[in-house]
Enzyme design. Structure first.
Site, short mmCIF file in Angstrom:
data_model
loop_
_atom_site.label_atom_id
_atom_site.label_comp_id
_atom_site.label_asym_id
_atom_site.label_seq_id
_atom_site.Cartn_x
_atom_site.Cartn_y
_atom_site.Cartn_z
N GLY A 164 0.66 -1.13 0.14
CA GLY A 164 0.02 0.06 0.01
C GLY A 164 0.95 1.18 0.11
N CYS A 216 6.37 -5.07 1.14
CA CYS A 216 6.48 -3.58 0.72
C CYS A 216 6.18 -2.49 1.91
CB CYS A 216 5.72 -3.41 -0.65
SG CYS A 216 6.10 -1.82 -1.57
N ARG A 273 13.24 4.06 0.95
CA ARG A 273 11.93 3.82 0.36
C ARG A 273 12.21 4.14 -1.12
NH1 ARG A 273 7.89 7.83 2.28
NH2 ARG A 273 6.46 6.75 0.72
N ILE A 329 7.04 -2.97 -6.93
CA ILE A 329 6.44 -1.82 -7.34
C ILE A 329 6.90 -0.67 -6.46
CG2 ILE A 329 3.98 -1.07 -7.47
CD1 ILE A 329 3.11 -3.63 -8.24
N ARG A 330 7.35 0.56 -7.09
CA ARG A 330 7.90 1.51 -6.38
C ARG A 330 8.40 0.97 -5.07
NH1 ARG A 330 5.69 5.44 -4.56
NH2 ARG A 330 6.52 7.35 -5.62
N HIS A 342 6.08 -8.21 -3.93
CA HIS A 342 4.51 -8.63 -3.61
C HIS A 342 4.08 -9.89 -4.05
CE1 HIS A 342 3.57 -4.26 -2.97
NE2 HIS A 342 4.42 -3.84 -3.96
N GLU A 380 1.74 -11.26 -2.66
CA GLU A 380 0.23 -11.18 -2.98
C GLU A 380 -0.17 -11.11 -4.45
OE1 GLU A 380 2.12 -9.02 -1.60
OE2 GLU A 380 1.15 -6.90 -1.69
#
Lengths: 293, 193
Positions: free
Chosen positions: B46, B78, B105, B134-135, B170, B172
């Site tokens: 998130g 993440c 980060r 992702i980022r 991730h 998930e």
């Protein structure tokens, strides 16, 4: 190592779920949004309410504005390109923007075609009023969908209509026998493969946010309860009496959208909402949701 | 065994689906009372600054730490890995601060630099893990308490400490359940944090 795959594009949208994306026009506003708990900001020169008021041609923002906003925050930064204006999108990608909104809020640059979003490394979000429109955009490569609503009005009625329409059409697809799906695809004006996928998943293949008229914590929770995955707030925050308090309250309401006690608590004492425009009293030519093909 | 997925913001449903496929009972945890009987808590991907602020505002930071002292495990992906770390470079954002990690980060750059790849994870066996970044963050350093399970170009992208597990990518978003199963097996171990 593969960059710009559909999985990676769609994945960022998945990470934004349950969050609020806020329109900002200055680095100071971007900080207020980030401090309030926004999951991303949309960098703009003018919020939709001002675009509406001032008229003229609305274009991609000055890269200078976008870069300064990007430097002010650590959360993802989005920016808008005109419908069909693939060069504006190329510029936004070159600026290192995290998400491009091919947006009806700006004046369309093409009256027939949208951007071929599959060609880009940067992910795109597009507006939709119904399932066919959503699936056409996904077919072109959009990694995220949002309702169009009626931007810059502070009136949630159009956003409600759009999410209800999409959800209703998804339910109908789910109940359609396989042999009828091709005709349904033809009627929706949607790619057949995506209609089949909607039937299998029982939802859109990408996340679907609410946008266009959300002005209060209750509006945000309403859109979440109707089945949206997250919230865009355009003019609703920085056209209100107390942007910092309202932004924070909308973030909290989106996280706890099903808990009326928390919604009552966070809605208290946040000052007046944007005054807004009643959509039902608007002239047809003043509406922008009809832009897009 | 009951596992909660922190449901304030992010890829909540994807973790629920993965855990259900692993055959455990799941709940969406949004309030401190939801934590009471959890063997483990998953903190999904998130926006870490958003989730951190909501943890503070809704009074969840201390209750989660208290449950960890009582033996609850945490799997953070993440955002979750960021919130588990003691140090976040250049940031004073709210966090749980339970793992001896120093996090950078958005370490790979903006979204256009996000990627997927086959990541060797020795603890999972020969077959690499299809990892989606992702980022994404990574950890630049791990203290004595943390065990590094996977690295990418010398940066830490999977680490464990007792019953705490942090992934920069991730799991998930894939159908490969091996990392979720690793977490569930950690919870079954007798050792405390």
């Amino acid at each position: 190592m593969e960059k710009g795959t559909f999985t990676v594009k769609k994945g960022l949208a998945e990470m934004l779920k349950g969050g609020v994306i806020m329109d900002v026009t200055t680095p100071e506003q971007a900080k207020i949004a980030e401090d309030a708990g926004a999951v991303a900001v949309m960098a703009l020169e003018r919020v939709p309410a001002d675009i509406r008021k001032e008229g003229g041609v609305a274009r991609m923002s000055d890269p200078e504005v976008i870069i300064r906003i990007k430097e002010a925050v650590t959360i993802p930064v989005m920016a808008k390109a005109r419908i069909g204006h693939f060069v504006e999108a190329q510029i936004l990608q070159a600026l290192g923007i995290d998400f491009v909104d091919e947006s009806e809020v700006l004046t369309p640059a093409d009256d027939r075609y949208h951007i071929n979003k599959n060609e880009f490394t940067v992910p795109f979000v597009c507006g939709a009023r119904n399932l066919g429109e959503a699936l056409r955009r996904i077919g072109e490569g959009a990694a995220m969908i949002r309702t169009k609503g009626e931007a810059g009005t502070g009136d949630v009625v159009e956003a409600v209509k759009h999410i209800r329409t999409v959800m209703d059409e998804i339910r109908r697809v789910q109940n359609t026998p396989d042999e009828e799906l091709m005709t349904v695809a033809k009627e929706l004006g949607a790619p057949y493969e995506l209609v089949v996928e909607v039937k299998r998943l029982g939802r859109l293949p990408v996340v679907n946010f609410a946008a266009g008229g959300i002005a209060t914590p209750a509006d945000a929770a309403l859109m979440m309860q109707l089945g949206c995955d997250g919230i865009f707030v355009g003019s609703g925050i920085f056209k209100s009496d107390n942007p910092a308090a309202r932004a924070k309250a909308i973030v909290e309401a989106t996280a706890h959208y099903n808990d009326a006690k928390i919604l009552a608590e966070v809605s208290r004492g946040i000052g007046g909402a944007m005054r807004g425009i009643n959509v039902s009293g608007m002239h047809e030519e003043d509406r922008i949701a009809g832009r897009g093909w | 065994m009951k596992i909660g997925v922190l449901g304030l913001q992010g890829a909540v449903r994807e973790h629920l689906w993965a855990l259900e496929k692993c055959g455990v009972e799941t709940i969406v945890a949004k309030k401190s009372e939801d934590l009471a009987d959890l063997a483990g808590l998953v903190i999904p991907g998130g926006e870490s600054t958003t989730v951190g602020k909501l943890l503070v505002r809704f009074g969840l930071l201390e209750p989660i730490k208290e449950r960890v002292r009582q033996g609850m495990g945490i799997f953070g992906t993440c955002t979750g890995m960021i919130l588990l770390a003691k140090e976040i470079r250049g940031s004073d954002q709210p966090r749980l601060g339970l793992m001896d990690l120093t996090i950078e980060r958005n370490a790979f750059g903006p979204q256009v630099e996000s990627f997927e790849m086959e990541l060797p994870v020795p603890v999972l066996g020969e077959e690499p893990y299809h990892a989606i970044f992702i980022r994404a963050p990574y950890a630049v350093a791990a203290g004595p308490g943390a065990e590094v399970l996977a690295e990418l170009n010398g940066k830490i992208v999977l680490a464990r400490q007792g019953k705490l597990l942090g992934a920069a990518f991730h799991p998930e978003l894939t159908d490969d359940l091996r990392i979720h199963k690793l977490f569930l097996s950690m919870l079954a171990e007798k050792t405390g944090v």
